[in-house]
Design a protein around this motif. Structure first.
Motif, PDB file in Angstrom:
ATOM      1  N   ALA A   1       0.147  -4.165  20.767  1.00  0.00           N
ATOM      2  CA  ALA A   1       0.272  -3.989  22.213  1.00  0.00           C
ATOM      3  C   ALA A   1       1.654  -4.403  22.704  1.00  0.00           C
ATOM      4  O   ALA A   1       2.076  -4.006  23.794  1.00  0.00           O
ATOM      5  CB  ALA A   1      -0.807  -4.788  22.934  1.00  0.00           C
ATOM      6  N   LEU A   2       2.368  -5.212  21.912  1.00  0.00           N
ATOM      7  CA  LEU A   2       3.690  -5.678  22.315  1.00  0.00           C
ATOM      8  C   LEU A   2       4.778  -4.891  21.602  1.00  0.00           C
ATOM      9  O   LEU A   2       4.666  -4.590  20.417  1.00  0.00           O
ATOM     10  CB  LEU A   2       3.854  -7.165  22.001  1.00  0.00           C
ATOM     11  N   THR A   3       5.817  -4.561  22.322  1.00  0.00           N
ATOM     12  CA  THR A   3       6.994  -3.914  21.750  1.00  0.00           C
ATOM     13  C   THR A   3       8.221  -4.697  22.187  1.00  0.00           C
ATOM     14  O   THR A   3       8.126  -5.660  22.961  1.00  0.00           O
ATOM     15  CB  THR A   3       7.121  -2.457  22.230  1.00  0.00           C
ATOM     16  N   SER A   4       9.369  -4.273  21.705  1.00  0.00           N
ATOM     17  CA  SER A   4      10.603  -4.954  22.094  1.00  0.00           C
ATOM     18  C   SER A   4      10.812  -4.912  23.603  1.00  0.00           C
ATOM     19  O   SER A   4      11.386  -5.840  24.190  1.00  0.00           O
ATOM     20  CB  SER A   4      11.795  -4.322  21.374  1.00  0.00           C
ATOM     21  N   LYS A   5      10.331  -3.849  24.246  1.00  0.00           N
ATOM     22  CA  LYS A   5      10.499  -3.729  25.699  1.00  0.00           C
ATOM     23  C   LYS A   5       9.759  -4.827  26.458  1.00  0.00           C
ATOM     24  O   LYS A   5      10.133  -5.173  27.577  1.00  0.00           O
ATOM     25  CB  LYS A   5      10.027  -2.354  26.162  1.00  0.00           C
ATOM     26  N   ASP A   6       8.708  -5.364  25.856  1.00  0.00           N
ATOM     27  CA  ASP A   6       7.957  -6.437  26.508  1.00  0.00           C
ATOM     28  C   ASP A   6       8.748  -7.740  26.558  1.00  0.00           C
ATOM     29  O   ASP A   6       8.372  -8.659  27.284  1.00  0.00           O
ATOM     30  CB  ASP A   6       6.639  -6.672  25.778  1.00  0.00           C
ATOM     31  N   PHE A   7       9.819  -7.813  25.792  1.00  0.00           N
ATOM     32  CA  PHE A   7      10.643  -9.021  25.773  1.00  0.00           C
ATOM     33  C   PHE A   7      11.935  -8.837  26.573  1.00  0.00           C
ATOM     34  O   PHE A   7      12.818  -9.691  26.533  1.00  0.00           O
ATOM     35  CB  PHE A   7      10.942  -9.425  24.332  1.00  0.00           C
ATOM     36  N   VAL A   8      12.033  -7.724  27.295  1.00  0.00           N
ATOM     37  CA  VAL A   8      13.194  -7.444  28.152  1.00  0.00           C
ATOM     38  C   VAL A   8      12.875  -7.877  29.571  1.00  0.00           C
ATOM     39  O   VAL A   8      11.798  -7.570  30.092  1.00  0.00           O
ATOM     40  CB  VAL A   8      13.555  -5.941  28.116  1.00  0.00           C
ATOM     41  N   THR A   9      13.793  -8.592  30.210  1.00  0.00           N
ATOM     42  CA  THR A   9      13.572  -9.042  31.578  1.00  0.00           C
ATOM     43  C   THR A   9      14.203  -8.069  32.572  1.00  0.00           C
ATOM     44  O   THR A   9      14.873  -7.104  32.186  1.00  0.00           O
ATOM     45  CB  THR A   9      14.171 -10.436  31.811  1.00  0.00           C
ATOM     46  N   ASP A  10      14.012  -8.352  33.851  1.00  0.00           N
ATOM     47  CA  ASP A  10      14.598  -7.517  34.896  1.00  0.00           C
ATOM     48  C   ASP A  10      15.983  -8.011  35.301  1.00  0.00           C
ATOM     49  O   ASP A  10      16.571  -7.511  36.260  1.00  0.00           O
ATOM     50  CB  ASP A  10      13.678  -7.469  36.125  1.00  0.00           C
ATOM     51  N   GLN A  11      16.519  -8.985  34.565  1.00  0.00           N
ATOM     52  CA  GLN A  11      17.830  -9.541  34.898  1.00  0.00           C
ATOM     53  C   GLN A  11      18.957  -8.644  34.389  1.00  0.00           C
ATOM     54  O   GLN A  11      18.854  -8.056  33.297  1.00  0.00           O
ATOM     55  CB  GLN A  11      17.990 -10.938  34.276  1.00  0.00           C
ATOM     56  N   GLU A  12      19.999  -8.517  35.175  1.00  0.00           N
ATOM     57  CA  GLU A  12      21.181  -7.766  34.743  1.00  0.00           C
ATOM     58  C   GLU A  12      21.873  -8.535  33.622  1.00  0.00           C
ATOM     59  O   GLU A  12      22.179  -9.723  33.768  1.00  0.00           O
ATOM     60  CB  GLU A  12      22.143  -7.583  35.904  1.00  0.00           C
ATOM     61  N   VAL A  13      22.092  -7.867  32.490  1.00  0.00           N
ATOM     62  CA  VAL A  13      22.752  -8.515  31.362  1.00  0.00           C
ATOM     63  C   VAL A  13      24.244  -8.601  31.663  1.00  0.00           C
ATOM     64  O   VAL A  13      24.934  -7.573  31.757  1.00  0.00           O
ATOM     65  CB  VAL A  13      22.501  -7.752  30.049  1.00  0.00           C
TER      66      VAL A  13
END
Length: 347
Positions: free
Chosen positions: A11-23
């Motif tokens: 159910a988890l992918t790499s996208k689930d570990f991405v935040t909404d913060q500007e890098v």
């Protein structure tokens, strides 16, 4: 090199570990690749996001917690290891990752790094090494080479640089490894290995700072030179390298030497890598310090230099507390604060 495991929780992918913060790293910074590989590995380690914590100090690398959709702390300069130690002692079930740099972790935080490793907390240290101070605009760092011209060393640095692998091996780190930002598959593999280790894992990651120290590791990453300049160590396999695997490293007693394979020597004559051999690991950490005759140098090793099993600090501490409670009881905090000498004042 083994492949990175498939996600434990589909159910988890790499996208689930991405935040909404500007890098907010400079375009082209090697930190982007490291972030991407960490996010790809996280779904494979079988730990819920709420049990993962990223702790950083100060520096470009230390923005990392903002960009990981886990718990995290952007702590103070050089003290990420101290903060992480306290967290792991209080909450040993958490997966704690320390994000630091060659300045943050080896200069102001050098002492804390060494003591974390000797205590062997079960945490993962990712040290981004770009051989420069990037956040403060290009001063030399503890890993900058001699004669390095920077804003703080206009005539060239006269400091002898740290060798991070040798340094942490001397601190009795129980897992010592190296990878690089521009080899995603190898970096994913090494992140996985570091996470699997029970104890303090120290992973040095060569990271390009394209603004203040561009190309510092280019010889190890570019297609035309990488094969001849890098040595990827694998457990139980001979140390061979080269575009056609035509070179190897053998030991003449305790002295390593590069040999050409095919005529006088074969892969069977080469040094067989053993991650458990502490003494040979020390030789490996020094390979790039040793010239090979009149020309170049040994290739730079990547992979696991050394790994051993020994008790983790938080486990021993918990056992010690439990043993004391079993023999003495839980105790009385008020009684402890009052002490043994008590006077009662009456009218």
């Amino acid at each position: 090199m083994a492949e990175v495991a498939a996600p434990v929780n589909p159910a988890l992918t790499s996208k689930d570990f991405v935040t909404d913060q500007e890098v907010r790293w400079c375009p082209g910074c090697g930190d982007y690749s490291i972030l991407a590989q960490v996010q790809k590995v996280m779904p494979t380690i079988g730990i819920p996001r709420e049990n993962i914590v990223m702790v950083s100090g100060i520096g470009c690398s230390s923005r990392f917690p903002y960009y990981m959709n886990t718990y995290g702390m952007h702590s103070i300069h050089g003290r990420a290891t101290a903060v992480a130690s306290g967290l792991k002692a209080a909450r040993p079930e958490l997966s704690v990752w320390i994000i630091t740099g060659d300045g943050d972790g080896l200069s102001i935080g050098g002492n804390h790094t060494l003591h974390l490793l000797r205590r062997n907390f079960d945490v993962n240290v990712l040290l981004f090494n770009n051989q420069i101070y990037g956040l403060t605009k290009g001063q030399y760092s503890p890993t900058s080479e001699e004669n390095k011209v920077t804003k703080s060393t206009p005539f060239g640095s006269i400091d002898h640089p740290f060798n991070p692998m040798a340094l942490v091996l001397g601190a009795d780190a129980s897992f010592v490894g190296r990878s690089m930002d521009r080899d995603p598959k190898h970096l994913q593999y090494m992140l996985t290995r570091a996470n699997q280790h029970k104890g303090s894992s120290f992973l040095e990651i060569y990271q390009n700072c394209n603004i203040f120290n561009d190309g510092a590791f280019e010889v190890f990453t570019e297609k035309g030179t990488k094969a001849e300049e890098t040595l990827f160590m694998e457990q139980g396999k001979p140390l061979v390298f080269g575009a056609n695997q035509q070179k190897g490293i053998r030991l003449d007693g305790l002295k390593p030497e590069v040999v050409e394979l095919g005529t006088d020597f074969s892969a069977n004559d080469c040094w067989i890598h053993d991650e458990k051999d502490f003494y040979k690991a020390q030789i490996l950490t020094r390979l790039f310090d040793q010239p090979i005759g009149s020309g170049g140098q040994f290739p730079r090793p990547f992979g696991v230099f050394f790994q051993t099993d020994r008790p983790c600090y938080e486990d021993v501490m918990t056992a010690q507390i439990n043993d004391f409670i079993a023999s003495k009881g839980k105790g009385d905090l008020d009684k402890l604060l009052r002490g043994r000498e008590v006077w009662e004042i009456t009218e």
